[in-house]
Structures are given as C-alpha cells and as structure tokens.
Design a protein around this motif. Structure first.
Motif, mmCIF file in Angstrom:
data_model
loop_
_atom_site.group_PDB
_atom_site.id
_atom_site.type_symbol
_atom_site.label_atom_id
_atom_site.label_comp_id
_atom_site.label_asym_id
_atom_site.label_seq_id
_atom_site.Cartn_x
_atom_site.Cartn_y
_atom_site.Cartn_z
ATOM 1 N N VAL A 118 0.878 -1.367 -0.338
ATOM 2 C CA VAL A 118 -0.020 -0.255 0.620
ATOM 3 C C VAL A 118 1.160 1.339 0.300
ATOM 4 C CG1 VAL A 118 -1.811 1.261 1.611
ATOM 5 C CG2 VAL A 118 -2.048 -1.386 1.344
ATOM 6 N N LYS A 119 0.879 2.123 -1.229
ATOM 7 C CA LYS A 119 1.124 3.579 -0.886
ATOM 8 C C LYS A 119 1.348 4.022 0.189
ATOM 9 C CE LYS A 119 1.420 4.900 -5.568
ATOM 10 N NZ LYS A 119 1.292 6.420 -6.480
ATOM 11 N N PRO A 120 2.259 5.154 0.768
ATOM 12 C CA PRO A 120 1.730 6.018 1.727
ATOM 13 C C PRO A 120 1.150 7.251 1.762
ATOM 14 C CG PRO A 120 4.534 5.623 0.590
ATOM 15 C CD PRO A 120 3.674 5.004 0.181
ATOM 16 N N ASN A 121 0.582 7.508 2.477
ATOM 17 C CA ASN A 121 -0.830 8.168 2.231
ATOM 18 C C ASN A 121 -2.056 7.841 1.831
ATOM 19 O OD1 ASN A 121 0.439 10.724 3.707
ATOM 20 N ND2 ASN A 121 1.982 10.409 1.670
ATOM 21 N N SER A 122 -2.310 6.865 1.399
ATOM 22 C CA SER A 122 -3.307 5.827 1.028
ATOM 23 C C SER A 122 -4.973 6.193 2.558
ATOM 24 C CB SER A 122 -3.544 4.799 1.189
ATOM 25 O OG SER A 122 -2.156 4.381 -0.078
ATOM 26 N N ALA A 123 -4.119 5.840 3.492
ATOM 27 C CA ALA A 123 -4.986 5.993 4.933
ATOM 28 C C ALA A 123 -5.007 6.817 5.901
ATOM 29 C CB ALA A 123 -5.727 4.584 5.273
ATOM 30 N N PRO A 124 -5.917 7.037 6.542
ATOM 31 C CA PRO A 124 -5.316 8.440 8.039
ATOM 32 C C PRO A 124 -4.732 7.464 8.785
ATOM 33 C CG PRO A 124 -7.653 8.155 8.325
ATOM 34 C CD PRO A 124 -7.374 7.064 6.382
ATOM 35 N N VAL A 125 -3.937 8.494 9.812
ATOM 36 C CA VAL A 125 -3.424 7.349 11.116
ATOM 37 C C VAL A 125 -4.204 7.564 11.579
ATOM 38 C CG1 VAL A 125 -1.396 7.072 12.702
ATOM 39 C CG2 VAL A 125 -0.958 7.183 10.258
ATOM 40 N N GLU A 126 -5.238 6.788 12.510
ATOM 41 C CA GLU A 126 -6.297 6.775 13.862
ATOM 42 C C GLU A 126 -5.632 5.714 15.304
ATOM 43 O OE1 GLU A 126 -9.704 4.908 11.391
ATOM 44 O OE2 GLU A 126 -9.976 6.422 10.380
ATOM 45 N N ALA A 127 -5.829 6.137 16.206
ATOM 46 C CA ALA A 127 -5.300 5.676 17.480
ATOM 47 C C ALA A 127 -6.933 4.703 17.161
ATOM 48 C CB ALA A 127 -5.083 6.855 18.781
ATOM 49 N N ALA A 128 -6.235 3.222 17.934
ATOM 50 C CA ALA A 128 -7.668 2.412 18.028
ATOM 51 C C ALA A 128 -6.685 1.716 19.382
ATOM 52 C CB ALA A 128 -8.290 1.692 16.604
ATOM 53 N N PRO A 129 -6.735 2.299 20.396
ATOM 54 C CA PRO A 129 -5.538 0.895 21.137
ATOM 55 C C PRO A 129 -6.229 -0.688 21.381
ATOM 56 C CG PRO A 129 -6.412 2.918 21.826
ATOM 57 C CD PRO A 129 -6.747 3.128 20.928
ATOM 58 N N ALA A 130 -4.974 -1.129 21.071
ATOM 59 C CA ALA A 130 -5.476 -2.400 20.998
ATOM 60 C C ALA A 130 -4.488 -3.337 22.470
ATOM 61 C CB ALA A 130 -5.321 -2.992 19.545
ATOM 62 N N ALA A 131 -4.566 -4.644 22.048
ATOM 63 C CA ALA A 131 -3.352 -5.563 22.825
ATOM 64 C C ALA A 131 -2.190 -5.386 22.574
ATOM 65 C CB ALA A 131 -3.880 -6.539 23.632
ATOM 66 N N GLY A 132 -1.324 -5.864 21.605
ATOM 67 C CA GLY A 132 -0.682 -5.113 21.356
ATOM 68 C C GLY A 132 1.048 -6.351 21.893
ATOM 69 N N ALA A 133 0.323 -7.302 22.479
ATOM 70 C CA ALA A 133 1.089 -7.549 23.110
ATOM 71 C C ALA A 133 2.319 -8.664 22.349
ATOM 72 C CB ALA A 133 0.157 -9.170 23.661
ATOM 73 N N VAL A 134 3.424 -8.542 23.203
ATOM 74 C CA VAL A 134 4.906 -8.700 22.235
ATOM 75 C C VAL A 134 4.976 -10.075 22.281
ATOM 76 C CG1 VAL A 134 7.316 -8.449 22.127
ATOM 77 C CG2 VAL A 134 5.777 -6.558 22.505
ATOM 78 N N GLU A 135 5.510 -10.787 21.002
ATOM 79 C CA GLU A 135 5.847 -12.165 21.193
ATOM 80 C C GLU A 135 6.640 -12.336 20.145
ATOM 81 O OE1 GLU A 135 2.906 -15.143 20.108
ATOM 82 O OE2 GLU A 135 0.905 -13.847 21.165
ATOM 83 N N ALA A 136 8.162 -13.686 20.948
ATOM 84 C CA ALA A 136 9.155 -13.210 19.603
ATOM 85 C C ALA A 136 8.605 -14.684 18.892
ATOM 86 C CB ALA A 136 9.899 -14.564 20.987
ATOM 87 N N LEU A 137 9.319 -14.099 17.924
ATOM 88 C CA LEU A 137 8.853 -14.607 16.785
ATOM 89 C C LEU A 137 9.931 -15.816 15.791
ATOM 90 C CD1 LEU A 137 7.284 -15.152 13.906
ATOM 91 C CD2 LEU A 137 8.584 -13.192 12.883
ATOM 92 N N ALA A 138 10.293 -16.910 15.899
ATOM 93 C CA ALA A 138 10.475 -17.999 15.601
ATOM 94 C C ALA A 138 11.385 -17.779 14.034
ATOM 95 C CB ALA A 138 10.900 -19.730 16.376
ATOM 96 N N VAL A 139 12.960 -17.642 14.119
ATOM 97 C CA VAL A 139 13.265 -17.601 12.393
ATOM 98 C C VAL A 139 14.403 -18.573 12.493
ATOM 99 C CG1 VAL A 139 14.273 -15.859 10.330
ATOM 100 C CG2 VAL A 139 12.587 -15.547 12.389
ATOM 101 N N SER A 140 14.215 -19.520 11.266
ATOM 102 C CA SER A 140 15.590 -19.982 10.657
ATOM 103 C C SER A 140 15.686 -19.244 9.074
ATOM 104 C CB SER A 140 15.315 -21.714 11.260
ATOM 105 O OG SER A 140 14.367 -21.395 10.511
ATOM 106 N N PHE A 141 16.757 -18.692 9.059
ATOM 107 C CA PHE A 141 17.171 -18.552 7.706
ATOM 108 C C PHE A 141 17.744 -19.367 7.003
ATOM 109 C CE2 PHE A 141 18.338 -14.111 11.140
ATOM 110 C CZ PHE A 141 17.534 -13.531 10.374
#
Ligand SMILES: Cc1cc2nc3c(=O)[nH]c(=O)nc-3n(C[C@H](O)[C@H](O)[C@H](O)COP(=O)(O)OP(=O)(O)OC[C@H]3O[C@@H](n4cnc5c(N)ncnc54)[C@H](O)[C@@H]3O)c2cc1C
Length: 320
Positions: free
Chosen positions: A151-174
């Motif tokens: 999606v191109k920049p400036n295609s939608a407004p930035v809106e506050a919509a508070p959510a949990a935002g729980a941080v989880e470590a992602l397992a990655v093997s390159f």
C-alpha cells in the motif's frame, strides 16, 4: 476475527507513518498482527498497540542489517506460517515491494502492489489501484492464495485504536539464500530536516520554470512554511538543479500526498505518473495552456517568482 499481518517499517524502533496507515486499513479486514524485525523491534510495540495491533511479533538478528531483503522475507514467511493470516500488508517502498513479491512467490499467492485503498469484500480484501498514470482507477482482489498487498504511503489516515499489542518472539530460521547478498557499506543521507518525499503529507515541487539551482531556495522556502518535502521534475534534475533522489515521476519517486504543489512544471505524462494520485493538486505556471492545468484542483496562471514568495509570506503570516 481473521488476523492480518502487517509488516512494520521502523528505524531503531521508531515506527514510520506508512505502517500506522497500514494498521488503519488492516483493521477494516481483520485483527492486525504486526511483524517487527531488526534492531529496536521490541520498541515498536507501544506505537503499534496504540494504532490497533493485537499482537507484535518481533525478531532481531544481525542478518537483517548485514544482508539485503531475504532474511526479512524468511521472517515474514515464518510469521505467515505461524499466524495463517487473511492477508499480508506491506508498505509500498522499494524494499517493501521486493519483500512482498518474494513472499507471494514462496507461498504461491497473488500479489497487488501500490494499492491506494483497501476494503473488505465477500471473497477477500479488495484493493484500489491507480493505473496508467492515474487515467484509470481499478479495483482488484487476489484470486489465489493469501492476498499479499503493498500500500502506498498516505493512502489512509493514521487513527488511534488502542489494542493489546502483546509482544511475542517470532521463531525464525534463515534459509540458505538469506546470506546471498551482503551489505558492504552504508552512507547515511544528509538530513535536510524535511519529511521523506514519499511519505510527506505535502510536497512542493519545482520544474524547468525554476530556472536554476539557486532559485530552488524559493521552492524550499514554500515547502518549509508548510512542513513539506521538496520534489523536482526530471528536467530540473537533469539540469543538475536538484538531486535525483527528489525526482517525482515515472523514473523518479511516486508520491501521493494530501497536497501537491507544482511550480514551473508543464505536466508531462511521465511527471504525472508519479504524482497524479495526490489528493489535492495545485499548479503555478505562467502558461495558461500548460497540460498540468488539466489535472489540478487549483491553478494559478502567473510567474512563479512572483507567486511563490507571496504564497510563502501569506502562509507564514497566517501561521504567525
Ligand atoms: C522515459 C522517460 C521517463 C521520464 N521520467 C520522468 C520523471 O520521472 N519525472 C519527470 O518529471 N519527467 C520525466 N520525464 C521527462 C518528461 O517527459 C518532461 O520532459 C519533464 O517532466 C519536463 O519537466 P518540466 O515540466 O519541469 O519542464 P518543461 O516541460 O520544460 O516545463 C516547464 C514549465 O515551466 C513553466 N514556466 C517557465 N517559467 C516559468 C515561470 N517563471 N513561472 C511559472 N511557470 C514557468 C513553463 O510554462 C512550462 O510549462 C521522462 C521522460 C521520458 C522519455
């Protein structure tokens, strides 16, 4: 509700605006799950939660900085496999598009690039694109696999919509391919203090009519009065008046700001290709027949050396 992966563009944990715009769009089609990689990834969580991310998957490794995009593709694929999302959204930067394209190939999905809007549809998200130098607006959806959409920049407004935002470590093997292309040197761009051209809400551009590198100070002064980025036509860049990194158009950057002000630019098709999706377009040109006037919302027929400084003064006095 289905989860939607959002690839996070950030600099040492500072989330860039196009990612926050993606969260607005992601919320229309599901629950945003953000994927933040590299140095400072965990520091993105607060901003992402504030704008609707229910989860933030993070991973840091030296590979993200030391090699080109493949480690990031490996990580995004790992997130895709962990989440089984309804869609994957990526900012439409050059890097973002490469990451998205590689992911789509790997997972056998269709891809839509440079969307300017996104809505939920009965058979999956429907993306709006602007085609053939904005002569057409198309709506499309991916017919195979999980939609991967940039999606191109400036295609939608930035809106506050508070959510949990729980941080989880992602397992990655390159993968083996991750280390195929090494970054051998980095030279930071000198900061102008102005916003990044492709992300700016306002862009003020100058063309051949500016008539010399030294006169670009007039364009810069108008840009600074508005907190805008500075753009240039290819004619101005080819003449050596402004850096190529500021060129707007088919062979330059594609911008889609809320406001685009073109001064001394004729409006050639190749220039239009890079700015025609701007929300409001203003042109200042001394030739009333200049093609740029065919696409403007507001046009001033006049000499930019008279009009632009007056405009700058007027804006400054109103802000005063
Ligand atoms: C393959 C290809 C790729 C291209 N890619 C790009 C691209 O990415 N971006 C791009 O911009 N171009 C691109 N071009 C070039 C494009 O075709 C045009 O040549 C270019 O955009 C013209 O730049 P301009 O409008 O600044 O100059 P001009 O077309 O020369 O127009 C200058 C305008 O300034 C006006 N003017 C002059 N003096 C004043 C004054 N004092 N006050 C007010 N108005 C004044 C004139 O009336 C005129 O309309 C590409 C061309 C090709 C073939």
């Amino acid at each position: 509700m289905a989860e939607v992966l959002v690839y996070v563009d950030h600099v040492d944990g500072a989330v860039r605006k196009p990612t926050l715009e993606l969260l607005t769009l992601a919320r229309r089609i599901g629950e945003p799950v953000a994927v933040a990689l590299g140095s400072g990834a965990e520091n993105t969580a607060a901003a992402l939660a504030e704008h609707g991310a229910v989860k933030v998957l993070t991973h840091d490794a030296a590979e993200y900085a030391d090699y080109l995009v493949v480690p990031k593709v490996d990580a995004l694929q790992a997130a895709y496999e962990a989440v089984s999302p309804a869609a994957v959204l990526v900012p439409s930067s050059a890097e973002g598009k490469e990451i998205a394209a590689r992911l789509a190939v790997r997972i056998g999905s269709g891809i839509i690039t440079d969307a300017v809007d996104l809505e939920a549809g009965d058979e999956g998200p429907v993306a709006t694109q602007s085609a053939f130098a904005a002569s057409f607006t198309t709506k499309s959806r991916v017919a195979k696999g999980t939609p991967v959409i940039t999606v191109k920049p400036n295609s939608a407004p930035v809106e506050a919509a508070p959510a949990a935002g729980a941080v989880e470590a992602l397992a990655v093997s390159f993968s083996e391919k991750a280390t195929g292309t090494k970054v051998t040197a980095r030279t930071p761009r000198e900061s102008t203090g102005r916003p990044e051209l492709t992300e700016a809400a306002i862009v003020v551009s100058g063309g051949r009519g500016v008539n010399g590198a030294e006169n670009f100070s007039i364009i810069e002064a108008l840009a600074d009065s508005l907190g805008a980025a500075v753009g240039a036509s290819r004619a101005a860049v080819d003449a050596g008046w402004y850096p190529h990194s500021n060129q707007v158009g088919q062979t330059g950057k594609s911008v889609s700001p809320q406001l685009y002000i073109a001064s001394g630019i004729s409006g050639a098709i190749q220039h239009r290709a890079g700015m025609q999706t701007s929300k409001t377009i203003v042109a200042i040109n001394k030739d009333a027949e200049a093609p740029i006037f065919d696409l403007v919302d507001y046009g001033v027929v006049g000499d930019l050396f008279e009009v632009v400084p007056q405009l700058t003064e007027e804006i400054k006095s109103r802000k005063g």
